[in-house]
Design an enzyme around this catalytic site. Structure first.
Site, PDB file in Angstrom:
ATOM      1  CD  GLU A 170      12.648   5.715   8.794  1.00  0.00           C
ATOM      2  OE1 GLU A 170      12.326   6.807   9.303  1.00  0.00           O
ATOM      3  OE2 GLU A 170      12.815   5.560   7.583  1.00  0.00           O
ATOM      4  N   GLY A 217       6.475   5.309   8.107  1.00  0.00           N
ATOM      5  CA  GLY A 217       5.395   6.275   8.244  1.00  0.00           C
ATOM      6  C   GLY A 217       5.394   6.878   9.632  1.00  0.00           C
ATOM      7  CB  SER A 218       2.850   8.832  11.405  1.00  0.00           C
ATOM      8  OG  SER A 218       1.755   8.015  11.752  1.00  0.00           O
ATOM      9  CB  THR A 219       5.546   7.696  15.929  1.00  0.00           C
ATOM     10  OG1 THR A 219       6.861   8.043  15.468  1.00  0.00           O
ATOM     11  CG2 THR A 219       5.669   6.949  17.252  1.00  0.00           C
ATOM     12  CD  GLU A 274       7.951  13.325  12.670  1.00  0.00           C
ATOM     13  OE1 GLU A 274       8.770  12.813  11.906  1.00  0.00           O
ATOM     14  OE2 GLU A 274       6.957  12.723  13.107  1.00  0.00           O
ATOM     15  CB  VAL A 309       0.186   5.227  11.453  1.00  0.00           C
ATOM     16  CG1 VAL A 309      -0.200   4.048  10.552  1.00  0.00           C
ATOM     17  CG2 VAL A 309      -0.703   6.425  11.141  1.00  0.00           C
ATOM     18  CE  LYS A 312      -1.791   2.458   3.178  1.00  0.00           C
ATOM     19  NZ  LYS A 312      -1.576   3.763   2.453  1.00  0.00           N
ATOM     20  CB  CYS A 358      12.718   9.895   8.068  1.00  0.00           C
ATOM     21  SG  CYS A 358      11.460   9.180   7.010  1.00  0.00           S
TER      22      CYS A 358
END
Length: 541
Positions: free
Chosen positions: A293, A265-267, A425, A269, A212, A327
């Site tokens: 990551e 992606g995001s922490t 962030e 999520v 995805k 990132c």
């Protein structure tokens, strides 16, 4: 599955083209950029040999020109997610048995296709869809993705070559099996190379994947699938689906054959996905591999011995290349008080000289941030900084989304080392600086370590070896990639394996064999040549 060993071509980093005025590569990519900009792409779902157009479409618009539509992409329904999983599992029956050198050949060919006939298209779609300048696209969607594909093959061969010791009368060998099931790959908008690497690294080791990509990366995602197909990747090994991320993830994590997730992606999520895996753990055929990551609040510390121009350049490039959407981007910095006046003068001068605009204009250093939600978030933080007693904007601070999502490179100086933009962030071109007393260097290093929940990248700039050594020690857990006398961005496959810990991820180091090992389930085979025929031991005689 690791049977036998054949020498593979030695991986070397793909050379970076300059795209200087008058160069043939510049003329070629400009032509491709204009062609794609004037066309209307249509991105389907890729499930097995099918390219499925559901009719449920959304527009693809360049972040730097959001009134212009360059195409549409089709969204998946629940049935397509189930079909993608079933197709992957069916493809696994043959792919997992394919000799590893045959799998390697597919991805080596993919690298050569990207380096050659697909290079302009990969770069142009990244420039348009993700608002990267030609240089940022080149190092990402041409060079880094080629490096991932080639080095992964080399690392795989090293893994297979390393075998256990065997004693007299026995033969011990490791067979590197693919995971039993399928891998779910979730990739971000900010690096086309990551989008290509996360599903393909798992597939290289004999796994099958449901991928995805980000809906903000549709143009280059389509090119990746086209490259894999032309390279000879069998139908169903990697299936690309797009749509409601919650629906897709819930359907995938509910399947008993789910064997692992490869995520960037995001922490938040990632934590949510981890929690769902935990809730479903009794349903799975095997314990899933969880590789991720996530976020970062990356730092640059300037010691009093540092060269001011070196610091200013590291801050500018680290914070503002690709609009601060890496990132690893520098978003907080700590500068010694005696050095600060010189750094400030140079940094402000350099930032004011930055050109920002559409990526089709090669003289621009920056493009637009990825979408309106990002723009709105960044502009809110900037407006609060303008009103704060703890902060001062010394350069930048303007935002305009009338034609594109443009946020000026912005430098905030704060007297509060825990000010919100030093901690949270932002993922945009906003750098916050704290000036510390020269005699509080070690105290400041502990402050750096304790300020953030993240631990992705960071750097120390110093000509004093003792100062660099102290920072390396105190900041041991603050960054998975730590740089001395450099910016905190720019990891190169094969040279700086990338990843961080704390809330920045599982630190499985993309671009190394450590990552590939996560997609292998080793089986030890011991063969005894002359088996025992008497159960008794000498002490029993």
């Amino acid at each position: 599955m690791g049977k036998g060993y054949f020498q593979v071509p030695t991986a070397i980093n793909e050379p970076i083209k300059s795209y200087a005025p008058g160069s043939p590569e510049r003329e070629s990519v400009e032509k491709m950029y204009n062609k794609i900009y004037s066309e209307k792409a249509e991105v389907p779902l890729y499930i097995g040999k099918e390219e499925i157009k559901t009719g449920n479409t959304k527009s693809i618009r360049p972040p730097h020109d959001h009134q212009h539509e360059v195409g549409v992409y089709h969204n998946a329904e629940e049935e397509h997610v189930e079909r993608a999983i079933d197709t992957a599992l069916e493809a696994r029956k043959e792919w997992a048995k394919l000799p590893w050198e045959q799998r390697a050949a597919v991805f080596l060919k993919a690298a050569d296709l990207i380096a050659g006939p697909y290079r302009d298209r990969m770069n142009a779609t990244t420039m348009i869809g993700q608002s990267k300048t030609v240089f940022q696209a080149e190092i990402d969607s041409a060079c880094e993705i080629c490096d991932f594909l080639r080095f992964n093959v080399e690392y795989m061969s090293e893994i297979y070559r390393e075998q256990p010791e065997s004693a007299d009368n026995e033969w011990n060998r490791l067979e590197h099996r693919p995971l039993e099931g399928f891998v779910y790959a979730i990739t971000p908008f900010n690096f086309t190379a990551i989008a290509g690497n996360l599903p393909s690294s798992a597939a290289l080791m004999g796994n099958v994947a449901v991928w995805k990509p980000s809906d903000s990366q549709m143009l280059s995602a389509q090119v990746i699938m086209e490259v894999f197909k032309e390279a000879g990747l069998p139908d169903g090994v990697i299936n690309m689906i797009i749509g409601d991320p919650v629906m897709i993830t819930d359907k995938i994590l509910a399947r008993k054959e789910f064997a692992g997730i490869h995520f960037t992606g995001s922490t938040n999520v990632f934590k949510g996905i981890w929690a769902k895996i935990g809730e479903n753990i009794h349903n799975y055929n095997t314990y899933p591999r969880i590789v991720g990551e996530t976020g970062g609040k990356d730092f640059i510390v300037a010691h009093k011995s540092a060269d001011a121009q070196v610091v200013a350049t590291a801050l500018l490039r680290g914070a503002f290349e690709f609009q601060g959407q890496k990132c690893s981007a520098a978003s907080r910095s700590y500068v010694s008080s005696s050095l600060w006046p010189s750094v400030k003068e140079r940094l402000v001068k350099d930032v004011k000289s930055i050109k920002m605009g559409p990526t089709g204009d090669f003289s621009n250093f920056m493009g637009a941030v990825i979408h309106e939600q990002s723009f709105d978030k960044l502009s809110e933080y900037i407006e609060r900084a303008k009103k704060s007693d703890d902060a001062e904007i010394i350069v930048g601070g303007n935002c305009d989304k009338s034609t594109g999502y443009f946020v000026e490179p912005t430098v905030i100086v704060t007297t509060n080392p825990k000010y919100e933009t030093m901690v949270e962030e932002l993922f945009g071109p906003v750098l916050t600086l704290y000036v510390y007393d020269d005699d509080k260097y070690e105290e400041t290093l502990h402050l750096v370590d304790n300020t953030s929940q993240y631990g992705l990248t960071g750097s120390i700039i110093s000509t004093d070896r003792y100062a660099a050594s102290v920072a390396t020690d105190i900041l041991q857990n603050s960054a998975g990639n730590f740089y001395i006398n450099d910016k905190c961005t720019g990891a190169v496959v094969g040279r700086q394996p990338f990843g961080g810990a704390r809330n920045s991820g599982t630190n499985d180091k993309a671009g190394s064999k450590f990552n590939l090992l996560r997609w292998s389930s080793p089986r030890l085979i011991k063969e005894t040549f002359v088996p025992a025929t008497d159960y008794t031991y000498p002490h029993m005689k």
